[in-house]
Design an enzyme around this catalytic site. Structure first.
Site, PDB file in Angstrom:
ATOM      1  N   GLU A  14       0.829  -1.213   0.000  1.00  0.00           N
ATOM      2  CA  GLU A  14       0.000   0.000   0.000  1.00  0.00           C
ATOM      3  C   GLU A  14       0.860   1.257   0.000  1.00  0.00           C
ATOM      4  OE1 GLU A  14      -2.810   0.482   3.269  1.00  0.00           O
ATOM      5  OE2 GLU A  14      -3.682   2.192   2.224  1.00  0.00           O
ATOM      6  N   ASP A  68      -0.692  -5.003   3.125  1.00  0.00           N
ATOM      7  CA  ASP A  68      -1.242  -3.805   3.777  1.00  0.00           C
ATOM      8  C   ASP A  68      -0.686  -3.792   5.196  1.00  0.00           C
ATOM      9  OD1 ASP A  68      -2.584  -1.690   4.809  1.00  0.00           O
ATOM     10  OD2 ASP A  68      -4.554  -2.253   4.014  1.00  0.00           O
ATOM     11  N   ILE A 126      -0.951  -1.674   7.688  1.00  0.00           N
ATOM     12  CA  ILE A 126      -1.998  -1.409   8.690  1.00  0.00           C
ATOM     13  C   ILE A 126      -3.311  -1.278   7.935  1.00  0.00           C
ATOM     14  CG2 ILE A 126      -2.898   0.143  10.466  1.00  0.00           C
ATOM     15  CD1 ILE A 126      -0.143   1.049  11.142  1.00  0.00           C
ATOM     16  N   ASP A 127      -4.138  -2.310   7.989  1.00  0.00           N
ATOM     17  CA  ASP A 127      -5.476  -2.176   7.427  1.00  0.00           C
ATOM     18  C   ASP A 127      -6.370  -1.708   8.558  1.00  0.00           C
ATOM     19  OD1 ASP A 127      -7.358  -2.249   5.353  1.00  0.00           O
ATOM     20  OD2 ASP A 127      -8.180  -4.086   6.174  1.00  0.00           O
ATOM     21  N   THR A 154      -6.174   2.028   9.152  1.00  0.00           N
ATOM     22  CA  THR A 154      -5.322   3.138   9.628  1.00  0.00           C
ATOM     23  C   THR A 154      -6.137   4.155  10.418  1.00  0.00           C
ATOM     24  OG1 THR A 154      -3.888   2.821   7.735  1.00  0.00           O
ATOM     25  CG2 THR A 154      -3.654   4.901   8.889  1.00  0.00           C
ATOM     26  N   ASP A 173      -6.068  -4.530   0.503  1.00  0.00           N
ATOM     27  CA  ASP A 173      -7.068  -4.688   1.574  1.00  0.00           C
ATOM     28  C   ASP A 173      -7.706  -6.078   1.524  1.00  0.00           C
ATOM     29  OD1 ASP A 173      -6.951  -1.912   2.430  1.00  0.00           O
ATOM     30  OD2 ASP A 173      -8.148  -1.374   0.689  1.00  0.00           O
TER      31      ASP A 173
END
Ligand code: IPD
Length: 282
Positions: A70, A90, A92-93, A95, A220
Site C-alpha cells: 500500500e 497492507d 496497517i489495514d 489506519t 485490503d
C-alpha cells in the site's frame, strides 16, 4: 513448489506477528497523521515503517519475489500483478482505527503466484487473532478451523460494509443508496469493523453473512479473499460474476444466494482500477 510456499507462509505468519507488535507499541506513541488521496485517507509513519519491515524481512528470505505494498504504491510504485510470486501487503489495514485507537487493526499479507492467491495471513493485532488460509487447505484463526455461517435467509443476516475513504458527493450517494436498500430488505443489522481484512475474517468466522465495498484496494482484500473462500464462502463482483482483485469492488459472502441477493441492492460505480496506467484511464 508446495513446500516452498509453505515456508513462505510460515515466514508471513512470523513477520505479521512482529509487525503487529510494532503496531501495538506505536499505538501508544505514534499517532501523527498524514493524508493521501483525501482528507480522510490517512497514513502514519507506522504504516510506512511496518511495510518496510515486512518487505525487508521477506526480501532477505525470498530475494526474487515481487511486492505490491500500500505505502510503496502511495509513494509512486506501479501496482501491477504479474505471474511471478508476489507479496501483497497492507501494513496497517484500518489506519483510521489505528489513529483513533479504535480496536480493530490488521496486518494483511496475501501471496499470489500466477495471479492466484496461494496463502493469506491477516493478523488482527489488537485482538491477537492470527487468521490464515492456504489454497485448498482451509482457513484458521489461531489454529482453529473457520467455517462461514449457514444462514441463507437475507432477512436473518448481518451485512458488513464501510463508508470508505472518498467523500466525493456522488460516491457518498452511491454508498447511502446501497445501504438504504440493504437495511430496508430488512436485514438483522449492518456492521463495519473499519478494516476490509477484518470484515472478511468476520465472514469467514460466520459472524456476519456478507461484506461488500466499492473503493477498497488489492492490498485490503488479497489475503482476506482466500480466508473467505477457504472457509466455504464465495467472492463476487458487485455486479455479479467473478471478483477481480484489481477492480476495487468486492462482495464476500457465506453463499452464492446471499452474495447474489446483496448484488441486487448495490448502487454500482467503478473507481479507477488499482492497475490503471498512470495516465488514469478506466
Ligand atoms: C481501508 C480500510 C477501510 C476501507 C477502505 C480501506 P486502510 O484500508 O480497509 O475499512 O473502508 O476502503 O482503504 O487505508 O486502512 O489500509
Amino acid at each position: 513448489m508446495a513446500d516452498l510456499w509453505q515456508s513462505a507462509m510460515d515466514h508471513a505468519v512470523s513477520v505479521a506477528r512482529k509487525a503487529g507488535e510494532v503496531v501495538r507499541e506505536a499505538l501508544q506513541v505514534d499517532r501523527k497523521v498524514m493524508t493521501k488521496s483525501s482528507s480522510v485517507d490517512l497514513v502514519t509513519q507506522t504504516d510506512q515503517k511496518v511495510e518496510k519491515l515486512i518487505i525487508q524481512s521477506v526480501q532477505e528470505k525470498f530475494p526474487s519475489h515481487r511486492f505490491i505494498g500500500e505505502e510503496s504504491v502511495a509513494a509512486g510504485e506501479r501496482c501491477v500483478l504479474t505471474n511471478e510470486p508476489t507479496w501483497i501487503i497492507d501494513p496497517i489495514d484500518g489506519t483510521t482505527n489505528f489513529v483513533h485507537a479504535f480496536p480493530f487493526v490488521a496486518v494483511s499479507i496475501g501471496f499470489c503466484v500466477n495471479k492466484q492467491v496461494e496463502f493469506g495471513v491477516v493478523y488482527s493485532c489488537l485482538e491477537d487473532k492470527m487468521f490464515t488460509a492456504r489454497r485448498g487447505k482451509g482457513s484458521f484463526c489461531n489454529g482453529e478451523p473457520l467455517q462461514v455461517s449457514d444462514q441463507k435467509d437475507i432477512k436473518q443476516a448481518i451485512i458488513a460494509t464501510e463508508f470508505g475513504s472518498s467523500r466525493d458527493p456522488e460516491v457518498v450517494d452511491h454508498i447511502f443508496s446501497s445501504l438504504r436498500n440493504i437495511v430496508s430488505i430488512p436485514v438483522h443489522g449492518v456492521r463495519g469493523a473499519g478494516t476490509a481484512a477484518i470484515n472478511m475474517c468476520l465472514v469467514a468466522s460466520g459472524c456476519v453473512e456478507a461484506y461488500y465495498e466499492i473503493g477498497i484496494h488489492v492490498w485490503d482484500v488479497a489475503a482476506g479473499s482466500l480466508i473467505v473462500s477457504e472457509a466455504g464462502g464465495v467472492l463476487m463482483d458487485v455486479e455479479g460474476g467473478q471478483m477481480d482483485m484489481m477492480s476495487r469492488r468486492i462482495v464476500a459472502a457465506n453463499s452464492k444466494i446471499i452474495a447474489e441477493r446483496i448484488v441486487k441492492e448495490i448502487s454500482v460505480f467503478s473507481p479507477l482500477r488499482d492497475d490503471a496506467p498512470p495516465d488514469g484511464h478506466h
